[in-house]
Design an enzyme around this catalytic site. Structure first.
Site, PDB file in Angstrom:
ATOM      1  N   ASP A   1      64.592  26.719 -35.561  1.00  0.00           N
ATOM      2  CA  ASP A   1      63.655  27.262 -34.571  1.00  0.00           C
ATOM      3  C   ASP A   1      64.355  27.445 -33.236  1.00  0.00           C
ATOM      4  OD1 ASP A   1      62.305  25.914 -36.662  1.00  0.00           O
ATOM      5  OD2 ASP A   1      60.514  25.601 -35.449  1.00  0.00           O
TER       6      ASP A   1
ATOM      7  N   GLU B   1      59.921  29.969 -46.872  1.00  0.00           N
ATOM      8  CA  GLU B   1      59.913  28.727 -47.661  1.00  0.00           C
ATOM      9  C   GLU B   1      59.018  28.808 -48.886  1.00  0.00           C
ATOM     10  OE1 GLU B   1      59.134  25.530 -44.969  1.00  0.00           O
ATOM     11  OE2 GLU B   1      61.176  25.600 -44.214  1.00  0.00           O
TER      12      GLU B   1
ATOM     13  N   GLN C   1      56.695  33.354 -44.335  1.00  0.00           N
ATOM     14  CA  GLN C   1      57.046  33.775 -42.975  1.00  0.00           C
ATOM     15  C   GLN C   1      58.119  34.851 -43.032  1.00  0.00           C
ATOM     16  OE1 GLN C   1      58.782  29.618 -43.058  1.00  0.00           O
ATOM     17  NE2 GLN C   1      59.619  30.432 -41.148  1.00  0.00           N
TER      18      GLN C   1
HETATM   19  C1  BGC Z   1      58.772  26.628 -41.228  1.00  0.00           C
HETATM   20  C2  BGC Z   1      60.231  26.487 -40.872  1.00  0.00           C
HETATM   21  C3  BGC Z   1      60.343  25.846 -39.516  1.00  0.00           C
HETATM   22  C4  BGC Z   1      59.614  24.522 -39.494  1.00  0.00           C
HETATM   23  C5  BGC Z   1      59.602  23.905 -38.117  1.00  0.00           C
HETATM   24  C6  BGC Z   1      58.131  25.263 -41.196  1.00  0.00           C
HETATM   25  O1  BGC Z   1      56.770  25.389 -41.458  1.00  0.00           O
HETATM   26  O2  BGC Z   1      58.614  27.187 -42.502  1.00  0.00           O
HETATM   27  O3  BGC Z   1      60.845  27.749 -40.851  1.00  0.00           O
HETATM   28  O4  BGC Z   1      61.667  25.647 -39.183  1.00  0.00           O
HETATM   29  O5  BGC Z   1      58.279  24.728 -39.895  1.00  0.00           O
HETATM   30  O6  BGC Z   1      58.944  24.729 -37.203  1.00  0.00           O
END
Ligand code: BGC
Length: 776
Positions: free
Chosen positions: A357, A483, A588
């Site tokens: 992030d 994810e 995402q």
């Molecule tokens: C997201 C990740 C992110 C993490 C922390 C997760 O829900 O899929 O991409 O890095 O949250 O924000």
């Protein structure tokens, strides 16, 4: 109840006990080193109290039903440290507690220009005694170890007041961790080392049991009243208390300023830490409250001069964007070689871990507005390079594998398909490094950190990938940003970020030949990097004429969106991962993110087709997505849709769209609001280190403008429906381009250019019920 609209402030009127936890996140103050959640001074009622020091964590064992080679053993969790915010008030003998008596008025205001949180409460005690309490607090941007609270009480009648100002360690808080190991680690996490109190000053020092980190918190006070007062101070292991008792006549006031000093260390002794926090207090006392306010204001004036985004046509959006900028600044301003966590220092969410992030969402904003903060966050990554090298070694690879989630640089993810396998994080670190170096020309950083990061991450790709006679350079068995897919072959995002990584590493070695030699980069290695980058596999579905997010993705079964109820989201909590993994459902932006960061690798037609395809399958169960979808929607010509995504990113926390803002603010989403404005409607891109713009105003706005820094130049772009104006605010001329036309903007001479009509985009739609959520 919700926040009041104001372009430069966030205010909340009245006490809504049920909203306290989320407003405490919004009202959090931080400088990237100290974080204070926005709890009320009197401590109660409260949602979720929290005081954090960046990098200060406790360790605990990670839970595994079944073990496996290379699983990280230790988890890390941010600790709620000694709370210095508490100032209790007794009116005659009644404690000020707004759940009792009557709050005649109550307002809290976070001011983005003064960098303070103010509060004004007029309270009537159950026995009818009235007082007005005004407080203002800050976490200093200029004195990194310092926070301060100005506390003023004005009674309506002659009254006896007793004020108790505390340092409280091991504050009892409700543990919400589902994992008993984490809960146990956080139950009374601080062991007392030292407590002292004298005059108006006290110091408490503690350490953690397993991580062995030491911290000290100190407070000192000045009291201003015309009336006779009695003071008292004492300290015990977990509590220091300074008490002031005074009889204040009607019309009189009691003013108290509380100065706080915080410090922690893995190495320094208790006496050294004590000396450090006491020195911080002496510095703060010397500056004084008014001085701290003035420094804070000057720091923020400089920030806004180089970073402000102005929006004409939507006041709430204006407020939300400044709120976003302010909080991202707070997360990184004085981190100084510490990570920027997913929630900054606004709450305990994600255990206080930093993720990709930071490099992909937060750092672009900082790089172009407060580059020193971006540099410091990258220096943190560099300082963890040994751990990343060790992790790569452990995984049988070469180079450096940065962790998916961490506080101290070691991997903390217990779920390897979305942790260890998400190797793109190393490419993301490289991306942010190259972006920072190109935007600032910071040679010292390039020499000390940048080149080494680029070289070691490039080496990881060479170890992870292999040449295939037909497909080119393949990177198999990795997890991309989405994810809801895991352990896939040739994820386009990963491969394009790796390609850039390899080329940037070669370019850095060209800039720093001596360093390249020291890092043992040979001519042969350079040509291997070039060959792998040139032959990088980018899967494409010729029948559908779209890129495959990863090989085979477009052949997967579709997700049954029509029969997925609203309550089925977020899908990860309601459906098994195995089923998400084998279907075309996207958590995402993944390919869409690739089209933003590596837009140079796609034609406009490909972007439009890909966007439509992935838009129909993306559910945005992550708050990281909306900002990126705004960027591509705007580029393709869906300006209304882009605006809706801007709203979703900007209001993620203010409207608590994911029902979890209580755990802290979503830094990537806040930064995503900036990205939606600057890269979305501003069309800013920086492929190959060259800055370009392609601005367009969305129908919902009359005009907008944004400010940025590039090297020594600070400039402003103002965009209305017909034209865009580029102006140098300070520094040398700006070389950039406007919708593909190269321009030079000389200081003192504005350049105004027409905006070409937006392309006619193909129609797009989202999965049923997953349209962008904007405004509550
Ligand atoms: C997201 C990740 C992110 C993490 C922390 C997760 O829900 O899929 O991409 O890095 O949250 O924000």
């Amino acid at each position: 109840m919700s926040y009041l609209t104001d372009p430069w402030k966030l205010a909340w009127r009245g006490l809504d006990v049920d909203s306290l936890d989320r407003t405490e996140s919004s009202f959090a103050l931080s400088n990237g080193h100290i974080g204070l959640r926005g709890t009320l001074e009197e401590g109660e009622p409260r949602g979720l109290p929290g005081t954090y020091l960046n990098g200060f964590y406790e360790e605990h064992q990670l839970p595994y039903g079944e073990g496996g080679y290379g699983y990280p053993e230790a988890g890390q969790t941010v600790v709620n440290v000694t709370d210095g915010k508490i100032i209790r008030l007794l009116v005659e003998d009644e404690p000020l507690d707004m759940r009792y008596g009557r709050a005649l008025s109550h307002e809290r205001v976070l001011d983005f220009r003064s960098g303070t949180l103010r509060r004004e409460t007029e309270w009537e005690s159950p026995t009818g005694r009235r007082v007005t309490v005004r407080t203002e607090r800050l976490v200093s941007f200029t004195q990194r170890a310092v926070a301060a609270i100005h506390y003023e009480i004005e009674p309506a009648d002659d009254i006896q007041l007793v004020v108790q100002s505390d340092l409280l360690a091991n504050e009892p808080i409700e543990q919400r961790s589902g994992d008993p190991r984490v809960a146990a680690a956080l139950d009374n996490p601080l062991v007392a080392d030292f407590a002292v109190a004298d005059g108006s000053r006290a110091v408490l020092a503690h350490h953690t049991r397993k991580s062995g980190l030491r911290m000290a918190a100190a407070m000192d006070h000045t009291v201003d009243t015309k009336d006779n007062l009695r003071t008292n101070i004492h300290a015990e292991e977990d509590l220091a208390r300074f008490t002031v008792a005074v009889d204040v006549p009607r019309g009189g006031r009691l003013r108290l300023t509380k100065y706080l000093g915080y410090g922690w260390s893995a190495n320094r002794s208790v006496p050294a830490l004590r000396a450090q926090v006491e020195a911080a207090l002496d510095g703060a006392l010397q500056t004084g409250w008014e001085g701290l306010l003035a420094e804070q204001r000057a720091f923020l004036d400089r920030f806004w001069a180089a970073a402000d985004v102005e929006v004409d046509g939507d006041e709430r959006v204006q407020q939300a964007i400044r709120f976003a900028l302010f909080h991202v600044l707070q997360a990184g301003a004085r981190g100084e070689t510490r990570a920027i966590a997913g929630k900054g220092l606004t709450g305990p969410g994600y255990d206080g871990h930093a993720f990709w992030d930071s490099e992909i969402f937060v750092l672009p904003l900082l790089t172009y507005t407060v580059p020193e903060a971006a540099r410091d966050a990258l220096r943190w990554r560099h300082s963890t390079l040994d751990k990343a090298r060790e992790r790569a070694r452990q995984l049988g690879q070469r180079g450096a594998a940065f962790p998916w989630r961490s506080i101290n640089g070691a991997e903390c993810s217990a779920y390897w398909p979305a942790g260890t396998a998400a190797f793109h994080v190393s490419g993301d670190v490289a991306y942010a490094t190259a972006q920072y170096v190109a935007a600032t020309g910071d040679e010292e950083f390039d020499r000390e950190c940048g080149t080494e990061i680029l070289v070691e991450t490039a080496r990881l790709w060479m170890a992870l990938g292999h040449h295939d006679p037909h497909d080119g350079f393949r990177i198999d068995g990795v997890t991309g940003p989405d994810e809801y897919s895991a352990v896939v072959d040739n994820n386009v995002y990963t491969n394009l970020i790796a390609q850039k990584n390899l080329r940037e590493a070669a370019a850095a070695c060209g800039r720093q030949p001596d360093l390249a030699r020291r890092l043992e980069v040979t001519g042969e290695e350079l040509s291997e990097w070039a060959k792998a980058a040139d032959r990088m596999a980018i899967p494409y579905d010729r029948k559908l004429e779209v890129h495959e997010q990863a090989e085979g993705f477009t052949a997967h079964a579709e997700w049954d969106f029509a029969n997925t109820p609203e309550s089925g989201y977020p899908l990860l909590l309601n459906y098994p991962y195995f089923d998400l993994y084998r279907k075309q459902v996207i958590k995402q932006a993944d390919l869409v993110l690739a089209m933003h960061l590596r837009g140079d690798a796609f034609s406009p037609e490909e972007k439009a087709r890909n966007f439509a395809y992935y838009e129909a399958r993306t559910v945005r169960d992550s708050s990281l997505s909306a900002g990126t979808q705004a960027v591509l929607a705007a580029e393709i010509g869906h300006l209304d849709l882009a605006y809706s995504y801007l709203l979703e990113a900007a209001f993620t926390d203010l409207d608590d769209l994911h029902s979890n803002s209580r755990n802290g603010l979503h830094m990537a989403s806040l930064a995503g609001a900036w990205t939606a404005m600057v890269a979305g409607f501003g069309g800013m891109r920086d492929h190959d280190g060259r800055l370009s713009f392609a601005p367009r105003t969305p129908p919902a706005l009359n005009r907008f403008s944004f400010r940025m820094r590039l090297r020594e130049t600070c400039f402003c772009v103002t965009v209305d429906r017909e034209s865009a104006t580029y102006r140098v605010v300070a520094g040398p001329p700006l070389h950039t381009s406007h919708h593909g036309e190269a321009i030079v903007v000389e200081p003192g001479a504005e350049v105004t250019l027409p905006i070409p009509p937006a392309p006619e985009p193909p129609k797009v739609s989202q999965p049923e019920g997953r349209e962008p959520r904007g405004r509550g």
